[in-house]
Design a protein around this motif. Sequence first.
Motif, PDB file in Angstrom:
ATOM      1  N   THR B 114       4.312  18.783 102.429  1.00 36.07           N
ATOM      2  CA  THR B 114       4.630  19.143 101.045  1.00 36.07           C
ATOM      3  C   THR B 114       5.768  20.142 100.986  1.00 36.07           C
ATOM      4  OG1 THR B 114       3.024  20.933 101.117  1.00 36.07           O
ATOM      5  CG2 THR B 114       2.241  18.806 100.342  1.00 36.07           C
ATOM      6  N   GLU B 115       6.512  20.181 102.060  1.00 35.18           N
ATOM      7  CA  GLU B 115       7.653  21.087 102.097  1.00 35.18           C
ATOM      8  C   GLU B 115       8.854  20.376 102.694  1.00 35.18           C
ATOM      9  OE1 GLU B 115       5.786  25.433 103.139  1.00 35.18           O
ATOM     10  OE2 GLU B 115       5.344  23.740 104.454  1.00 35.18           O
ATOM     11  N   HIS B 141       9.930  22.025  94.980  1.00 33.84           N
ATOM     12  CA  HIS B 141      10.238  22.058  93.550  1.00 33.84           C
ATOM     13  C   HIS B 141      11.324  23.061  93.172  1.00 33.84           C
ATOM     14  CE1 HIS B 141       7.664  25.478  94.148  1.00 33.84           C
ATOM     15  NE2 HIS B 141       7.920  25.900  92.926  1.00 33.84           N
ATOM     16  N   LEU B 162       2.629  14.879  94.993  1.00 34.83           N
ATOM     17  CA  LEU B 162       2.583  15.977  94.024  1.00 34.83           C
ATOM     18  C   LEU B 162       1.185  16.215  93.472  1.00 34.83           C
ATOM     19  CD1 LEU B 162       5.879  15.376  92.015  1.00 34.83           C
ATOM     20  CD2 LEU B 162       5.424  17.042  93.810  1.00 34.83           C
ATOM     21  N   MET B 165      -0.629  19.485  93.619  1.00 41.64           N
ATOM     22  CA  MET B 165       0.248  20.578  94.058  1.00 41.64           C
ATOM     23  C   MET B 165       0.513  21.503  92.883  1.00 41.64           C
ATOM     24  SD  MET B 165       3.439  19.427  96.453  1.00 41.64           S
ATOM     25  CE  MET B 165       4.395  20.934  96.326  1.00 41.64           C
ATOM     26  N   LYS B 166       0.583  22.784  93.181  1.00 42.42           N
ATOM     27  CA  LYS B 166       0.997  23.672  92.097  1.00 42.42           C
ATOM     28  C   LYS B 166       2.317  24.319  92.476  1.00 42.42           C
ATOM     29  CE  LYS B 166      -2.070  27.355  93.763  1.00 42.42           C
ATOM     30  NZ  LYS B 166      -2.992  28.434  93.378  1.00 42.42           N
ATOM     31  N   ARG B 178       4.803  20.478  85.816  1.00 41.36           N
ATOM     32  CA  ARG B 178       4.980  19.114  86.306  1.00 41.36           C
ATOM     33  C   ARG B 178       5.834  18.291  85.351  1.00 41.36           C
ATOM     34  NH1 ARG B 178       2.226  15.197  89.575  1.00 41.36           N
ATOM     35  NH2 ARG B 178       3.608  13.400  89.491  1.00 41.36           N
TER      36      ARG B 178
END
Lengths: 257, 257
Positions: B114-115, B141, B162, B165-166, B178
Motif C-alpha cells: 500500500t505504499e 495518496h 484502497l 485504507m485511510k 476517498r
Amino acid sequence: MASRITPSDKGTLPKGLMLLRVLGEFPSGARFTDVSQESELPVATTHRVLATLVSHGFVDYSEDSRLYTLGLRIFELSHKVAAVNTLNEIALPIMKKLADETGHMALLNVLDGTETLVLERAEPPRPIHVQFPVGARLPLHSTASGKVILATMPEKERNELLKGMKFQKVTGNTITKRKDLNTELEQIREGLFAVADEENEIGIRSIAVPVVAARSPRRMALALAAPAYLISKKDLIKEVKVLRQTATDIGHRLIAF
Amino acid sequence: MASRITPSDKGTLPKGLMLLRVLGEFPSGARFTDVSQESELPVATTHRVLATLVSHGFVDYSEDSRLYTLGLRIFELSHKVAAVNTLNEIALPIMKKLADETGHMALLNVLDGTETLVLERAEPPRPIHVQFPVGARLPLHSTASGKVILATMPEKERNELLKGMKFQKVTGNTITKRKDLNTELEQIREGLFAVADEENEIGIRSIAVPVVAARSPRRMALALAAPAYLISKKDLIKEVKVLRQTATDIGHRLIAF
DNA sequence: CAAGTATTTTCCGACTATTGGAAAAACTTT
DNA sequence: AAAGTTTTTCCAATAGTCGGAAAATACTTG
C-alpha cells in the motif's frame, strides 16, 4: 571466547531464511516444487513457510505465473545496511576511474563469513565478459581479494577462520594445501598485494590490495580482474601502484562502512 | 478469488522478519535494548531470535560495540531480486540525463503493498536537499508517483488496494477523502500525469508519469521532485513532455523487471 | 474434452521448539 | 567497590510446528 549461545537451528525462522537464499538462486522466479526440492523441506512445511514470507512482503508470489520471487522488502532493507548507499555514491565513481584508466574491471570485495562478497564493480570502457555481479560470493583461497584479505588480517582471526576449512580445487592452479597457502600469504604480506593467476577461473587473472576504511570493522579488498589473454601476470603487477592509490582513496572516503 | 491460505502470524519467523525491519531503522547499529523495545518483544525472545538471525548471516553483531546491524546477506540477496542490477545499469544513466536536463531530482518508484518504494534516484548537478533515498517508502495518496500509479491501474485492483485504507493528512494540502481522491485520479487519467503540490511535504512539488515495462508485473512511475521555491506548479507541468519521453525510454529497456 | 498425470494446497494429531518471567551474569557508572 | 544498567541464560508450561497423506487444482495427452 564466549561460545555465544546456542542459536536454534530448527524451527521456522531458520527454514524461512533458508528459503530466501533458495529463492536467490532463481532470479527469474521459482515454482513451488523448485523451492520445495531445492530446500529439501517437506511440501507442507515449504508451503506454510512460503506463505508467511509472502504475507510479510519478503517474497512475491504471482498468481498468474505461479512463481515465487524475492520481494521488494529485501531490496528496501539492503539500502539500510549501514552506508550501502555510499558505495554507489562514493566508491563507484572512484572505481570507474580506475577501470577506465587501466582498462580492466574493478571490484570491491568484502569478507563475509568464509567467503568474499562483491560489494561494487566498475566495468572498463571496452566490453569484457568477466561476470562477477554485485552480490556474488567468491572463495577466499582462490581469489586475489580473498588472499590479500587473509594475508592482512590478524593471525588469530585468520586461524579461527581457516580452521577446518578445506580448499576446493577450482582450477588447476588453485592452492589447495594449507601449507602452500601459508607460504603464499607470507609472500603477500611482503608486497601487500595478491595475485590470482587463473586460480579461480581459467582465463582470468586478478590482482588485489587491501582497503582500509576508518572505523570500519569490515575487511575489504580492491581488485582488478582481466582476461588472461589480455594481460600477463607481470604486466598486471605493474598496475599495483595505481590500484593501491585508488584503494587508499576509497578507504579514506568510505568512513565507517 | 482464493483467500490464499492462512499464513502464520505468530512464531519465530514473523518475529525474525520483524526484527530485520526494526534493525533497518537503526542504520548505525542497534543495541540489544533498542531492538527489544522497538519490537516490543520480551527480552528473552528477542535474544533468541537475534541469535538465530546472526548465526545465519542476516544480522551482524559486533562484540566490541555490542551493536546489531543488518548483515551482508541482505545486501547479497537484494542483488538477486529479479533484475535489480539493471536498474543501476539501465535506468540510472537515463534518469541522470533527465536530472541534468531539468535540474530536478529524478525518482523511479514502484508500487509495493500500500505504499510506493524508491527504486532509483538521480540527483541534478545543483545540490539540493530533498531526501528520498533509494529504499524509502512513500504514501500513495500524497505523492505524484503514488497518484499516477493509482490512476492507471485496473479499477478492480485499485479498489481492492484502497479498500479500508485511510489517507493520513501529511500536510495541509494532502487529499484525505476517498471521494476527492477519485476526482483527482479521474483528472490524472485525462492527462496521464500527476502532480503533488506540497501534498506530502511542505516545500516540495513533484510530477510523475507511469512507466510501462514489457512483461513486467510491477507498477512503476517516474517522477521529478523539486523545492517549491524553485519552480511553480505551472512550470513543473511544462516538464511533462521530457519526463514522459524518459519514462517511455526506461520502459522499453527495463524488460521484465 | 475426458481421463490421466503432475503440481499445489489443505488437514490434523503428535510432538517439539518456542515462550517469557525471573534470576544470573556481565558491563557501566558513581 | 557498591549501585545501577544492560545483556544473557534457565526452564517448565504451552502453543505453534511438523509432515504424511489426502484433497484440490492445474496441466497434458489421447
